[in-house]
Design an enzyme around this catalytic site. Sequence first.
Site, PDB file in Angstrom:
ATOM      1  CG  HIS A 170      -1.878   0.998   1.434  1.00 50.51           C
ATOM      2  ND1 HIS A 170      -1.581   2.278   1.837  1.00 50.51           N
ATOM      3  CD2 HIS A 170      -3.218   0.958   1.254  1.00 50.51           C
ATOM      4  CE1 HIS A 170      -2.705   2.979   1.910  1.00 50.51           C
ATOM      5  NE2 HIS A 170      -3.715   2.207   1.559  1.00 50.51           N
ATOM      6  CG  ASP A 228       0.619  -2.498   6.260  1.00 48.01           C
ATOM      7  OD1 ASP A 228      -0.361  -2.714   6.991  1.00 48.01           O
ATOM      8  OD2 ASP A 228       0.563  -1.782   5.239  1.00 48.01           O
ATOM      9  CD  GLN A 255      -6.910  -4.462   4.130  1.00 50.86           C
ATOM     10  OE1 GLN A 255      -7.857  -5.215   4.390  1.00 50.86           O
ATOM     11  NE2 GLN A 255      -7.078  -3.180   3.860  1.00 50.86           N
ATOM     12  CE  LYS A 272      -7.276  -0.385   6.484  1.00 48.94           C
ATOM     13  NZ  LYS A 272      -8.090   0.248   5.447  1.00 48.94           N
ATOM     14  CB  CYS A 324      -3.802   3.337  -1.556  1.00 51.64           C
ATOM     15  SG  CYS A 324      -5.089   4.522  -1.236  1.00 51.64           S
TER      16      CYS A 324
END
Length: 407
Positions: A122, A200, A203, A226, A365
């Site tokens: 991202h 990261d 997700q 999220k 993104c």
Amino acid sequence: MALDLQHIRSQFPILEEKVNGKPLIYLDNGATNQKPLSVLKAWDEYYLTYNANVHRGIHTLSQVATEAMEESRRKIQAFINARHDYEVVFTKGTTEGLNLIAYAANHLVSEGDEVIISYLEHHSNIVPWQLLCERTGAQLKVIPMDDDGVLNLDVFEKLLTDKTRIVSVNHVSNALGIINPVEEIIKLTRGKSDAMVVIDGAQSAPHLPVDVQALDCDFYVFSGHKMYAPMGTGILYGKESVLNTLQPFHGGGEMIDVCSFEQTTYAGLPFRFEAGTPNVGGNIALGAAVDFMNEIGRDNIRKHEDELLKYADKKLSEIDGLRIYGKNAARAGVVSFNLESVGIASDVGMILDKMGIAVRTGHHCTQPIMKYFDIAGTVRASFAVYNTFDEIDKLVEAVQKAQKMLS
Ligand code: C6P
């Protein structure tokens, strides 16, 4: 055990809404997911009954608010299996967490050093490192991927040298849903360099169980919004020994030990990285979101979302001329596709919206991924625990209609 979806859905009143006269089918969970009543109640309770600033007052409300926020920190510690609660830093989201590391590690990176990211990142996991490289004269290297969106670890191994200072990759790609082999990436890094490894988890935290000690990463960052928590919440996990090598990011209240005009010394962990008044209500509600996920069971969430994904893959693949990106790779929570006969993904998205179906279209993104596939964007359906097989049937029908209308 099958999930009681009716009960789960009853905790999300927004799912009863109509959009464009049609029952809402919310499949944009990768952008942000919906919030259950328990999370909204935790937020309300804070503002209605004990709103006060934290870590500052000896009065009762301030103490109650401080204890509630610190309890939430401990819940998150358990959620990711961090060794210590003070390794859990509240942020406003993944973007802030990644920027924090990139700035606070500035003094650890010099000209000629290297930072490695992957092709699947991202923009939030690209730009902060580019800025770091610009500031320090370090070089950015990228792990390539193949046509299935699978990262090439042979090349990664070759990229690792004694100049590598930071390796930063996502656990799950937001654009394609691909689960990256972070365990292997961390092992390879440890074997060949003393670089810091940043994951990261924006997700992955909503979909997969996460164990930062088993992973042995140095940092794991994710967003609350999220994973059923309010906007403006997020977590930066950092290993104690590594956090202690960083410089402060923001200066201000809360992050000091002693402040004078001549010299300031800094607070211990985690407060050194939490300058200013935090999002107290949001951070407390993030703890309630962790409770919500734990009550359902993270393995149960994963199993249900995996079944939804398999079903969506199968049904969408039956549509002639529909291409799913990353279809052959292990994935979580996302199906990203295009109709070959339709040039622009957003045209499909607009038709789906008219039918009450919320998906994201565009580059998500992740412009480098789009460039790799030579496309402007994809249609992305992303799942949460409250989604149903019936909703996927409706998505498939709507995509077929869009194909007819646009071809
Ligand atoms: N992806 C999406 O629709 P923030 O905005 O700070 O909460 O998260 C940034 C971010 C970082 N890494 C990954 C892998 C992400 O998916 C995101 C956010 C959203 O895919 C909004 S662009």
